[in-house]
Design a protein around this motif. Structure first.
Motif, PDB file in Angstrom:
ATOM      1  N   ALA A 109       0.686  -1.367  -0.167  1.00  0.00           N
ATOM      2  CA  ALA A 109       0.073  -0.043  -0.278  1.00  0.00           C
ATOM      3  C   ALA A 109       0.700   1.092   0.170  1.00  0.00           C
ATOM      4  CB  ALA A 109      -1.488  -0.211   0.904  1.00  0.00           C
ATOM      5  N   ALA A 110       1.580   0.950   0.895  1.00  0.00           N
ATOM      6  CA  ALA A 110       2.573   2.665   0.645  1.00  0.00           C
ATOM      7  C   ALA A 110       4.208   2.506  -0.455  1.00  0.00           C
ATOM      8  CB  ALA A 110       3.652   2.479   2.207  1.00  0.00           C
ATOM      9  N   CYS A 111       3.792   1.052  -1.283  1.00  0.00           N
ATOM     10  CA  CYS A 111       4.799   1.650  -2.208  1.00  0.00           C
ATOM     11  C   CYS A 111       3.896   2.365  -3.188  1.00  0.00           C
ATOM     12  CB  CYS A 111       4.772   0.253  -2.934  1.00  0.00           C
ATOM     13  SG  CYS A 111       6.461  -0.136  -1.790  1.00  0.00           S
ATOM     14  N   MET A 112       2.542   2.165  -3.311  1.00  0.00           N
ATOM     15  CA  MET A 112       1.153   2.213  -4.130  1.00  0.00           C
ATOM     16  C   MET A 112       1.695   3.775  -4.035  1.00  0.00           C
ATOM     17  SD  MET A 112       0.103  -0.119  -6.498  1.00  0.00           S
ATOM     18  CE  MET A 112       0.342  -1.861  -7.312  1.00  0.00           C
ATOM     19  N   VAL A 113       0.807   3.671  -2.734  1.00  0.00           N
ATOM     20  CA  VAL A 113       1.267   5.659  -2.669  1.00  0.00           C
ATOM     21  C   VAL A 113       2.402   6.494  -3.375  1.00  0.00           C
ATOM     22  CG1 VAL A 113       0.550   7.205  -1.064  1.00  0.00           C
ATOM     23  CG2 VAL A 113      -0.527   4.611  -0.919  1.00  0.00           C
ATOM     24  N   ILE A 114       2.691   6.054  -2.533  1.00  0.00           N
ATOM     25  CA  ILE A 114       4.173   7.046  -2.865  1.00  0.00           C
ATOM     26  C   ILE A 114       4.904   6.663  -4.306  1.00  0.00           C
ATOM     27  CG2 ILE A 114       7.046   7.133  -2.326  1.00  0.00           C
ATOM     28  CD1 ILE A 114       6.902   5.445  -0.263  1.00  0.00           C
ATOM     29  N   GLN A 115       4.783   5.533  -5.180  1.00  0.00           N
ATOM     30  CA  GLN A 115       4.393   5.328  -6.684  1.00  0.00           C
ATOM     31  C   GLN A 115       3.556   6.332  -7.185  1.00  0.00           C
ATOM     32  OE1 GLN A 115       7.753   5.690  -8.809  1.00  0.00           O
ATOM     33  NE2 GLN A 115       5.958   6.542 -10.546  1.00  0.00           N
ATOM     34  N   GLN A 173      -1.499   6.816   6.601  1.00  0.00           N
ATOM     35  CA  GLN A 173       0.480   6.939   7.188  1.00  0.00           C
ATOM     36  C   GLN A 173       1.065   7.114   6.293  1.00  0.00           C
ATOM     37  OE1 GLN A 173       1.869   3.352   8.925  1.00  0.00           O
ATOM     38  NE2 GLN A 173       2.859   4.389   9.313  1.00  0.00           N
ATOM     39  N   ALA A 174       1.353   6.540   4.424  1.00  0.00           N
ATOM     40  CA  ALA A 174       1.840   6.691   3.949  1.00  0.00           C
ATOM     41  C   ALA A 174       1.867   8.212   3.499  1.00  0.00           C
ATOM     42  CB  ALA A 174       1.753   6.191   2.727  1.00  0.00           C
ATOM     43  N   ASN A 175       0.038   8.988   3.147  1.00  0.00           N
ATOM     44  CA  ASN A 175       0.165  10.308   3.166  1.00  0.00           C
ATOM     45  C   ASN A 175       0.662  10.535   3.627  1.00  0.00           C
ATOM     46  OD1 ASN A 175      -1.885  12.413   1.448  1.00  0.00           O
ATOM     47  ND2 ASN A 175      -1.828  12.296   4.009  1.00  0.00           N
ATOM     48  N   ALA A 176       0.340  10.893   5.101  1.00  0.00           N
ATOM     49  CA  ALA A 176       1.229  11.620   5.998  1.00  0.00           C
ATOM     50  C   ALA A 176       2.812  11.670   6.010  1.00  0.00           C
ATOM     51  CB  ALA A 176       1.089  11.557   7.045  1.00  0.00           C
ATOM     52  N   ARG A 223     -14.302  14.545   2.843  1.00  0.00           N
ATOM     53  CA  ARG A 223     -13.588  15.582   4.292  1.00  0.00           C
ATOM     54  C   ARG A 223     -11.951  15.045   4.477  1.00  0.00           C
ATOM     55  NH1 ARG A 223     -14.116  18.455   9.104  1.00  0.00           N
ATOM     56  NH2 ARG A 223     -17.075  18.488   8.584  1.00  0.00           N
ATOM     57  N   ASP A 224     -11.817  13.662   4.099  1.00  0.00           N
ATOM     58  CA  ASP A 224     -10.990  12.774   4.413  1.00  0.00           C
ATOM     59  C   ASP A 224      -9.888  13.223   2.872  1.00  0.00           C
ATOM     60  OD1 ASP A 224     -12.118  10.905   6.327  1.00  0.00           O
ATOM     61  OD2 ASP A 224     -11.961  10.029   4.755  1.00  0.00           O
ATOM     62  N   VAL A 225     -10.431  13.443   1.882  1.00  0.00           N
ATOM     63  CA  VAL A 225      -9.286  13.815   0.710  1.00  0.00           C
ATOM     64  C   VAL A 225      -8.942  15.302   1.629  1.00  0.00           C
ATOM     65  CG1 VAL A 225      -9.670  14.636  -1.432  1.00  0.00           C
ATOM     66  CG2 VAL A 225     -10.718  12.787  -0.784  1.00  0.00           C
ATOM     67  N   MET A 226      -9.814  17.128   1.398  1.00  0.00           N
ATOM     68  CA  MET A 226      -9.206  17.718   2.259  1.00  0.00           C
ATOM     69  C   MET A 226      -8.108  17.812   3.307  1.00  0.00           C
ATOM     70  SD  MET A 226     -10.644  19.606   0.510  1.00  0.00           S
ATOM     71  CE  MET A 226     -12.121  19.839  -0.732  1.00  0.00           C
ATOM     72  N   LYS A 227      -8.820  16.845   4.125  1.00  0.00           N
ATOM     73  CA  LYS A 227      -8.068  16.971   5.297  1.00  0.00           C
ATOM     74  C   LYS A 227      -5.873  16.012   4.468  1.00  0.00           C
ATOM     75  CE  LYS A 227      -8.210  14.267   9.702  1.00  0.00           C
ATOM     76  NZ  LYS A 227      -8.898  13.455  10.453  1.00  0.00           N
ATOM     77  N   MET A 228      -6.244  15.340   4.147  1.00  0.00           N
ATOM     78  CA  MET A 228      -5.194  14.489   3.411  1.00  0.00           C
ATOM     79  C   MET A 228      -4.688  14.738   2.612  1.00  0.00           C
ATOM     80  SD  MET A 228      -7.313  10.306   3.075  1.00  0.00           S
ATOM     81  CE  MET A 228      -5.255   9.591   1.774  1.00  0.00           C
ATOM     82  N   SER A 229      -5.259  15.926   1.653  1.00  0.00           N
ATOM     83  CA  SER A 229      -4.371  16.764   0.899  1.00  0.00           C
ATOM     84  C   SER A 229      -3.744  18.215   1.696  1.00  0.00           C
ATOM     85  CB  SER A 229      -5.337  17.433  -0.341  1.00  0.00           C
ATOM     86  OG  SER A 229      -5.916  16.442  -0.917  1.00  0.00           O
TER      87      SER A 229
END
Ligand code: Y39
Ligand code: FE
Ligand code: FE
Ligand code: FE
Length: 235
Positions: A109-115, A173-176, A223-229
């Motif tokens: 999941a982290a690999c997918m988020v990063i790349q 977590q990977a986003n943060a 709301r999640d999207v706003m927080k994460m972005s």
């Protein structure tokens, strides 16, 4: 405004792609792109190892990144620019270390988020903003490349969507951990980008659109999207 007939419709002075100033900035921006494409090529191969069921598709994405690398190398040759590879390696070191650590621990999941999410959205935003101000040769190359980057984003988006319940905390977590790095990276080359007439705010805006659409398709609420972005955006 003291516009001459050499200025663009927006009123910005005409770019001299052959000037020392342009080519100096290009030696860093192009090197970043090359390093990004090189790492993307390797990252999709690493993902192919982690996801044997998707190995064929991921190897195809990797091969596309290798073609992008060669295309952007020809853009530098065309302008007689020597890319500053040292600068680019340092530039990507943080994101690369995080990807390597995630891959080594099997954190798909982290690999997918990063790349496939963060780096692809960064590429899409940068290339979209570059195309209208690129030299004619680089414009044709970049137009071809950006289509592929949407394919890459969609691949990661689909995989994360298919596993949303299980990977949701991992995505957050990977986003943060990685989004603040990207905002910092963008700030580091703001001046060089401006020399190429690429506006940082325009890149941020395009990034947020692509990234937000991807996150909401994956399953996050507005709301999640706003927080994460917003993670690290103002920092
Ligand atoms: O998937 C991909 O091909 C991504 C690796 C490429 C990312 C390239 C990053 C471009 C950043 C340019 C910054 C201009 C301000
Ligand atoms: Fe690429
Ligand atoms: Fe890509
Ligand atoms: Fe989309």
């Amino acid at each position: 405004m003291n516009r001459t007939d050499e200025s663009t419709a927006a009123g910005a002075p005409a770019l001299d792609y052959r000037s020392e100033t342009y080519r100096d900035a290009y030696s860093r921006i192009n090197a970043i792109v090359l390093e990004g494409e090189r790492e993307a090529c390797a990252n999709y191969l690493a993902l192919a190892e982690l996801l044997p069921d998707h190995a064929d598709a991921l190897k195809k994405l990797s091969a596309m990144e290798n073609r992008h690398f060669k295309g952007f190398q020809s853009c530098a040759r065309n302008l007689e620019v020597t890319p500053d590879d040292e600068f680019a390696r340092r530039y990507f070191a943080g994101l690369d270390a995080n990807f390597q650590r995630a891959a080594a621990s099997g954190d798909i999941a982290a690999c997918m988020v990063i790349q496939a999410l963060i780096i692809e959205c960064f590429a899409i935003a940068a290339y979209n903003i570059y195309i209208p101000v690129a030299d004619p040769f680089a414009r044709r190359v970049t137009e071809g490349v950006v289509k592929d980057e949407y394919t890459h984003l969609n691949f990661g988006q689909q995989w994360l969507k298919d596993h949303f319940e299980a990977v949701r905390p991992g995505i957050e977590q990977a986003n943060a951990q990685n989004l603040p790095i990207v905002w910092r990276m963008l700030g580091e080359v703001e001046d060089d980008a401006a020399t190429l007439q690429m506006d940082k705010e325009a890149i941020v805006e395009d990034f947020l659109i692509q990234y937000g659409e991807a996150l909401s398709d994956i399953g996050f609420t507005t709301r999640d999207v706003m927080k994460m972005s917003a993670r690290g955006l103002a920092a």
